[in-house]
Motif scaffolding. Sequence first.
Motif, PDB file in Angstrom:
ATOM      1  N   VAL A  41       0.956  -1.183   0.158  1.00  0.00           N
ATOM      2  CA  VAL A  41       0.070   0.124  -0.007  1.00  0.00           C
ATOM      3  C   VAL A  41       0.899   1.162  -0.017  1.00  0.00           C
ATOM      4  N   PHE A  42       0.453   2.367  -0.834  1.00  0.00           N
ATOM      5  CA  PHE A  42       1.495   3.422  -1.082  1.00  0.00           C
ATOM      6  C   PHE A  42       0.556   4.622  -0.667  1.00  0.00           C
ATOM      7  N   THR A  43       1.304   5.673  -0.006  1.00  0.00           N
ATOM      8  CA  THR A  43       0.528   7.138   0.233  1.00  0.00           C
ATOM      9  C   THR A  43       1.681   8.087   0.061  1.00  0.00           C
ATOM     10  N   ASP A  44       1.266   9.193  -0.184  1.00  0.00           N
ATOM     11  CA  ASP A  44       2.318  10.629  -0.084  1.00  0.00           C
ATOM     12  C   ASP A  44       1.893  11.179   1.233  1.00  0.00           C
ATOM     13  N   ALA A  45       2.944  11.825   1.874  1.00  0.00           N
ATOM     14  CA  ALA A  45       2.454  12.770   3.021  1.00  0.00           C
ATOM     15  C   ALA A  45       2.651  14.178   2.552  1.00  0.00           C
ATOM     16  N   ARG A  46       2.019  15.057   3.372  1.00  0.00           N
ATOM     17  CA  ARG A  46       2.128  16.424   3.024  1.00  0.00           C
ATOM     18  C   ARG A  46       2.826  17.261   4.273  1.00  0.00           C
ATOM     19  N   GLU A  47       3.344  18.269   4.268  1.00  0.00           N
ATOM     20  CA  GLU A  47       3.833  19.039   5.285  1.00  0.00           C
ATOM     21  C   GLU A  47       2.700  20.029   6.095  1.00  0.00           C
ATOM     22  N   THR A  48       2.473  19.546   7.290  1.00  0.00           N
ATOM     23  CA  THR A  48       1.517  20.256   7.910  1.00  0.00           C
ATOM     24  C   THR A  48       2.068  21.185   8.756  1.00  0.00           C
ATOM     25  N   GLY A  49       3.181  21.534   8.999  1.00  0.00           N
ATOM     26  CA  GLY A  49       3.930  22.270   9.757  1.00  0.00           C
ATOM     27  C   GLY A  49       5.364  22.339   9.535  1.00  0.00           C
ATOM     28  N   PRO A  50       6.320  23.099  10.112  1.00  0.00           N
ATOM     29  CA  PRO A  50       7.916  22.898   9.822  1.00  0.00           C
ATOM     30  C   PRO A  50       8.457  21.619  10.308  1.00  0.00           C
ATOM     31  N   GLY A  51       8.599  20.853   9.470  1.00  0.00           N
ATOM     32  CA  GLY A  51       9.274  19.455   9.630  1.00  0.00           C
ATOM     33  C   GLY A  51       8.127  18.390   9.844  1.00  0.00           C
ATOM     34  N   ARG A  52       6.978  18.813   9.996  1.00  0.00           N
ATOM     35  CA  ARG A  52       5.757  17.714  10.227  1.00  0.00           C
ATOM     36  C   ARG A  52       4.895  17.271   9.065  1.00  0.00           C
ATOM     37  N   TYR A  53       5.138  16.082   9.096  1.00  0.00           N
ATOM     38  CA  TYR A  53       4.409  15.479   7.620  1.00  0.00           C
ATOM     39  C   TYR A  53       3.616  14.587   8.081  1.00  0.00           C
ATOM     40  N   GLN A  54       2.267  14.531   7.465  1.00  0.00           N
ATOM     41  CA  GLN A  54       1.286  13.767   7.718  1.00  0.00           C
ATOM     42  C   GLN A  54       0.618  13.202   6.625  1.00  0.00           C
TER      43      GLN A  54
END
Length: 83
Positions: free
Chosen positions: A34-47
Amino acid sequence: MTITLNIKDTSGAPVSGARLNFEGNMSHAGMAPVFTDARETGPGRYQSVMELSMAGDWNMTVHVTLSDGRKLDHEFEIKGVEP
């Protein structure tokens, strides 16, 4: 499931501008990854939100591409995923 990672450099400063891709594999053979991309939600924080398709233990690999083009991988386990 929601996965949140905080990425810091060796001095402890947040690492912004990276691209993260998660790869999830069951701990036993026979299941497609299973694959997914993360997005940056704050400085250095990825979700990222990842749909784990089966109950059990999962092996996760995070493929990181830093803003300067360097690539890193990090592995961790998620045990006991419930349906």
